[in-house]
Design a protein around this motif. Sequence first.
Motif, PDB file in Angstrom:
ATOM      1  N   GLY A 294       0.831  -1.190   0.000  1.00  0.00           N
ATOM      2  CA  GLY A 294       0.000   0.000   0.000  1.00  0.00           C
ATOM      3  C   GLY A 294       0.868   1.243   0.000  1.00  0.00           C
ATOM      4  O   GLY A 294       1.960   1.257   0.584  1.00  0.00           O
ATOM      5  N   ASP A 295       0.394   2.301  -0.647  1.00  0.00           N
ATOM      6  CA  ASP A 295       1.211   3.514  -0.727  1.00  0.00           C
ATOM      7  C   ASP A 295       1.207   4.326   0.565  1.00  0.00           C
ATOM      8  O   ASP A 295       1.937   5.307   0.688  1.00  0.00           O
ATOM      9  N   LYS A 296       0.400   3.891   1.549  1.00  0.00           N
ATOM     10  CA  LYS A 296       0.377   4.595   2.832  1.00  0.00           C
ATOM     11  C   LYS A 296       0.785   3.678   3.986  1.00  0.00           C
ATOM     12  O   LYS A 296       0.418   3.901   5.140  1.00  0.00           O
TER      13      LYS A 296
ATOM     14  N   THR B 217       6.007  -0.977   7.014  1.00  0.00           N
ATOM     15  CA  THR B 217       6.996  -1.424   6.015  1.00  0.00           C
ATOM     16  C   THR B 217       6.743  -0.579   4.762  1.00  0.00           C
ATOM     17  O   THR B 217       6.067  -1.018   3.833  1.00  0.00           O
ATOM     18  N   PRO B 218       7.262   0.628   4.761  1.00  0.00           N
ATOM     19  CA  PRO B 218       6.932   1.599   3.702  1.00  0.00           C
ATOM     20  C   PRO B 218       7.234   1.102   2.292  1.00  0.00           C
ATOM     21  O   PRO B 218       8.056   0.205   2.087  1.00  0.00           O
TER      22      PRO B 218
ATOM     23  N   VAL C 242      -1.019  -0.404  -4.122  1.00  0.00           N
ATOM     24  CA  VAL C 242      -2.441  -0.189  -3.849  1.00  0.00           C
ATOM     25  C   VAL C 242      -2.645   1.202  -3.256  1.00  0.00           C
ATOM     26  O   VAL C 242      -2.080   1.521  -2.203  1.00  0.00           O
ATOM     27  N   ALA C 243      -3.436   2.010  -3.935  1.00  0.00           N
ATOM     28  CA  ALA C 243      -3.699   3.372  -3.454  1.00  0.00           C
ATOM     29  C   ALA C 243      -4.463   3.346  -2.138  1.00  0.00           C
ATOM     30  O   ALA C 243      -5.370   2.543  -1.947  1.00  0.00           O
ATOM     31  N   ASP C 244      -4.045   4.213  -1.215  1.00  0.00           N
ATOM     32  CA  ASP C 244      -4.675   4.329   0.107  1.00  0.00           C
ATOM     33  C   ASP C 244      -4.605   3.025   0.891  1.00  0.00           C
ATOM     34  O   ASP C 244      -5.476   2.741   1.717  1.00  0.00           O
ATOM     35  N   GLY C 245      -3.584   2.262   0.631  1.00  0.00           N
ATOM     36  CA  GLY C 245      -3.410   1.001   1.346  1.00  0.00           C
ATOM     37  C   GLY C 245      -2.431   1.138   2.488  1.00  0.00           C
ATOM     38  O   GLY C 245      -1.354   1.718   2.342  1.00  0.00           O
ATOM     39  N   GLY C 246      -2.793   0.605   3.651  1.00  0.00           N
ATOM     40  CA  GLY C 246      -1.912   0.602   4.814  1.00  0.00           C
ATOM     41  C   GLY C 246      -1.204  -0.740   4.944  1.00  0.00           C
ATOM     42  O   GLY C 246      -1.118  -1.516   3.990  1.00  0.00           O
TER      43      GLY C 246
ATOM     44  N   HIS D 119      -7.911  -3.684   1.457  1.00  0.00           N
ATOM     45  CA  HIS D 119      -8.264  -3.635   0.036  1.00  0.00           C
ATOM     46  C   HIS D 119      -8.207  -5.064  -0.518  1.00  0.00           C
ATOM     47  O   HIS D 119      -7.484  -5.342  -1.483  1.00  0.00           O
ATOM     48  N   ALA D 120      -8.987  -5.932   0.098  1.00  0.00           N
ATOM     49  CA  ALA D 120      -8.930  -7.358  -0.226  1.00  0.00           C
ATOM     50  C   ALA D 120      -9.237  -7.638  -1.696  1.00  0.00           C
ATOM     51  O   ALA D 120      -8.576  -8.473  -2.326  1.00  0.00           O
TER      52      ALA D 120
END
Length: 354
Positions: free
Chosen positions: A300-302, A306-307, A326-330, A337-338
């Motif tokens: 995820g980009d957020k 683990t950046p 994955v945009a807005d993924g933590g 975002h399954a």
Amino acid sequence: MGTEVAKSGSRKRTAGIIGAVVGLAAAGVAAGVATERYLVRRSKQADDPYAEEEFGVWDSDEQLTVTTEEGIDLHVEVVDGPGPTLVFVHGFCLDMGTFHFQRKYFQGKHRMVFYDQPGHGRSGKLKKGEYTLDSLGAGLRAVLAATTPTGPVVLVGHSMGGMTIMALAEQVPELFESRVDAAVLISTSAGKLDQVTFGFPEVVARFRRPLMPVVGFAGPISSAVIDRARRASTDLAWLLTRRYGFGTSRPSPALVSYVEQMNSTTSTEVIARYLRTLYTHARLLVLGPLRDVPVLLVCGDKDVLTPLAHTYEITSVLPEAELVVVADGGHVVLLEHADEVNEAMDSFLTKVLP
């Protein structure tokens, strides 16, 4: 006499100041707790697509116990299906439930193996000493020997699970030439975790490093005290889980609660005994065996744990790997975002498997 009166007056003033400070501190704590509970209540009132989801409830065709070389009993579950077998390895402070949506999505499409890593979920704990990624790699090898002694496999690792797969590749590189058909690494890192700032400015994040030895040697008594405090601060734990596990501004409250529950069942003592191996993990230069198999990298980009930069570092060594951001993924992007993660995995496996 005058001196005694003066001392008495001084003591009263000191007591008054201390009382005022304690009163202000108590008021601040109370206000903080009240704010915390208000924020949690407000968050949980949001429309929740997973309000009725039965997290952690699945069917399995076989449950077994696999004992590691160190004498730790690992809880393992097998779901029947066509090959190759997908073997799922979860991350730190989580358990096999991290793959809740992947388990549902791939049921009937593939044979699947899930297990709880040492000290997590329903698996046993190390009796003494520290946990190491080398031992986790050996544990994965034991699970493979017990559940899938022959035939092709696909290794799927999230966070520390990805690091476990890296440790296995270092230990038995020939396995990646003969039996591993592909690998999926989600929100993971090949090293430099001691430099992660968790989203804080570097000047703030720097202060956590001197505390690592103190936390790392927390004894069972102090750990028990901390665990009681963690259980008493469930609202705060929920907010922290939302902040550090998710990338969207309004994630599913039920999903946050599910992840927080997995976090809270991992004891402070177990956490402390893992920290050194995670902070010293450095396998970027020994990922060679993974060049022999197709690899899918997902992040995820957020992700602040683990950046994304850590995933990019892996691509520098595995340039042929497929990358999905994955945009807005933590950090728990595979839960948050399954659908996107499942579709990426399914497309990848369709392309690379015989």
